[in-house]
Design a protein around this motif. Structure first.
Motif, PDB file in Angstrom:
ATOM      1  N   VAL A 313     -11.998   5.228   3.946  1.00 54.68           N
ATOM      2  CA  VAL A 313     -12.454   4.498   5.134  1.00 54.68           C
ATOM      3  C   VAL A 313     -12.172   5.345   6.360  1.00 54.68           C
ATOM      4  O   VAL A 313     -11.065   5.883   6.503  1.00 54.68           O
ATOM      5  CB  VAL A 313     -11.751   3.129   5.257  1.00 54.68           C
ATOM      6  CG1 VAL A 313     -12.233   2.390   6.504  1.00 54.68           C
ATOM      7  CG2 VAL A 313     -11.981   2.289   4.006  1.00 54.68           C
ATOM      8  N   ASN A 314     -13.157   5.500   7.234  1.00 57.41           N
ATOM      9  CA  ASN A 314     -12.948   6.231   8.497  1.00 57.41           C
ATOM     10  C   ASN A 314     -13.444   5.403   9.670  1.00 57.41           C
ATOM     11  O   ASN A 314     -14.184   4.428   9.492  1.00 57.41           O
ATOM     12  CB  ASN A 314     -13.641   7.595   8.453  1.00 57.41           C
ATOM     13  CG  ASN A 314     -15.155   7.479   8.444  1.00 57.41           C
ATOM     14  OD1 ASN A 314     -15.786   7.196   9.456  1.00 57.41           O
ATOM     15  ND2 ASN A 314     -15.763   7.697   7.258  1.00 57.41           N
ATOM     16  N   ASP A 315     -13.012   5.786  10.858  1.00 60.26           N
ATOM     17  CA  ASP A 315     -13.366   5.022  12.064  1.00 60.26           C
ATOM     18  C   ASP A 315     -14.531   5.649  12.818  1.00 60.26           C
ATOM     19  O   ASP A 315     -14.736   5.362  14.003  1.00 60.26           O
ATOM     20  CB  ASP A 315     -12.155   4.908  12.997  1.00 60.26           C
ATOM     21  CG  ASP A 315     -11.686   6.264  13.490  1.00 60.26           C
ATOM     22  OD1 ASP A 315     -10.806   6.316  14.373  1.00 60.26           O
ATOM     23  OD2 ASP A 315     -12.208   7.303  12.991  1.00 60.26           O
ATOM     24  N   PRO A 351     -18.563  -3.932   8.985  1.00 59.68           N
ATOM     25  CA  PRO A 351     -18.952  -4.848  10.077  1.00 59.68           C
ATOM     26  C   PRO A 351     -18.133  -4.620  11.340  1.00 59.68           C
ATOM     27  O   PRO A 351     -18.638  -4.808  12.457  1.00 59.68           O
ATOM     28  CB  PRO A 351     -18.696  -6.234   9.484  1.00 59.68           C
ATOM     29  CG  PRO A 351     -18.729  -6.036   7.996  1.00 59.68           C
ATOM     30  CD  PRO A 351     -18.192  -4.655   7.769  1.00 59.68           C
ATOM     31  N   THR A 352     -16.870  -4.222  11.173  1.00 59.80           N
ATOM     32  CA  THR A 352     -15.998  -4.022  12.343  1.00 59.80           C
ATOM     33  C   THR A 352     -16.052  -2.602  12.881  1.00 59.80           C
ATOM     34  O   THR A 352     -15.293  -2.267  13.794  1.00 59.80           O
ATOM     35  CB  THR A 352     -14.554  -4.369  11.953  1.00 59.80           C
ATOM     36  OG1 THR A 352     -14.160  -3.549  10.828  1.00 59.80           O
ATOM     37  CG2 THR A 352     -14.434  -5.827  11.571  1.00 59.80           C
TER      38      THR A 352
END
Length: 367
Positions: A313-315, A351-352
């Motif tokens: 997971v990355n931002d 989604p975020t």
């Protein structure tokens, strides 16, 4: 240790069949009442049988000419020994022609050999006619079956090689994309601090050198594999789960903060699973750097019930895609890796915000 070539082995096989063919013909001719009535006729029949059998020694090079010679020798055998069969044992050379040439050629040869068989009705009757037709037809059918089987094996081999080369090309894409991304980021960092902080610029140049050498090493190995149909594996071990920490350190050096978590991953897993897991993580982090411009990434691996589950997971911001454009090559490659192991892979934006790659790799399937 002596290793014979394929052509030598085929010649020995053909020589053995020719010897059997000749021995069978001579044994039949030598039986009183079956062969010619005179010694001279017997000698001629044996010579014709030798000519017919010897055609098998060069029929692979000149199938049509060899079959023509065998048929002409068979005409003499038919005249001297009608009981031997139609044109001697010409069905054997005909089987070779059917094995070596497509049906449009071998069927013409079969038709030419069967065209005079009605003569058997005049000289012997319907029984002799049926035997004259069945012998060459059976030889042709056996050769055609062998040809079809050989073509299917060849097609399967080509398909297997094509799949393997496609697989290697994905490996090549993963390796080059990762190392080039590292080189690009380090080069930009070196340029920014070249005048003010030469020590940091020197460190960045060192990282570029290491990444470039690593890319060249893997590139040479994979290009060597692409250049050969088969052979030993490239020298040097393939990366696995043990190299994930080094991968994370290399990515941290270019500005992406990576958190690594492992649960239940203790014993070494099969090489195919470890390599695929490493490449999926590598591609995910590379995409986060190149396309998502992420600053943080979390990598988690969990092994339980015979399944390795990994998540990255990355931002970053997922790149915009045109409607109907489909997935990028990197995601398709990761999904194919998982599929080859009997697993699944899902990738998409959260989604975020950010992007997530989830893979499920069964360990039992690859054992």
């Amino acid at each position: 240790m002596c290793r014979w070539s394929k052509s030598t082995i085929l010649l020995l096989i053909d020589g053995g069949i020719a010897a059997v063919l000749l021995a069978a013909t001579v044994a039949f001719v030598a039986v009183p009442g079956q062969g010619p009535a005179t010694p001279e006729g017997t000698a001629v029949a044996v010579g014709l049988a030798a000519v017919q059998a010897s055609c098998l020694l060069w029929i692979r090079r000149k199938p049509a000419y060899a079959l023509a010679v065998a048929a002409l020798a068979g005409v003499g055998l038919e005249a001297l020994c009608p009981q031997l069969g139609w044109l001697g044992l010409v069905a054997v050379p005909l089987g070779y022609v059917a094995r070596l040439r497509p049906p449009r050629v071998s069927l013409v040869a079969l038709a030419l050999l069967l065209a005079p068989t009605p003569w058997k009705v005049v000289t012997g009757g319907w029984r002799d006619l049926l035997l004259a037709v069945i012998g060459p037809s059976l030889g042709w059918a056996i050769g055609e079956l062998q040809r079809g089987h050989a073509e299917r094996r060849y097609a399967q081999r080509r398909q297997t090689i094509a799949r393997e080369r496609e697989r290697i090309s994905r490996e090549l894409h993963d390796v080059v994309a990762h190392h080039v991304a590292v080189i690009a980021v380090q080069a930009a960092a070196a340029e920014d601090v070249f005048d003010q902080r030469p020590d940091q610029a020197r460190a960045a140049l060192g990282s570029i050198q290491v990444a470039a050498r690593s890319a060249l090493t893997e590139l040479r190995a994979m290009l060597h594999a692409l250049a050969t149909d088969a052979g030993p594996d490239p020298a040097g071990p393939q990366p696995g789960l043990a190299q994930l920490d080094a991968l994370a350190d290399a990515v941290r050096a270019v500005g992406l903060q990576v958190t690594m978590r492992r649960e239940g991953v203790a014993d070494p897993l099969p090489g195919g699973v470890e390599l695929s897991a490493y490449r999926i993580v590598q591609e995910s982090l590379t995409n986060a750097l190149k396309h998502g411009h992420a600053t943080r990434a979390e990598v988690s691996l969990r092994y339980d019930d015979g399944v390795l589950r990994l998540e990255v997971v990355n931002d970053g911001v997922p790149p915009a895609r045109r409607p109907g454009a489909g997935e990028g090559h990197g995601i398709l490659g990761m999904r194919e890796r998982a599929r080859l192991l009997g697993g699944t892979l899902d990738a998409g934006p959260l989604p975020t915000g950010g992007f997530r790659v989830q893979a499920r790799l069964p360990v039992q399937v690859s054992r």
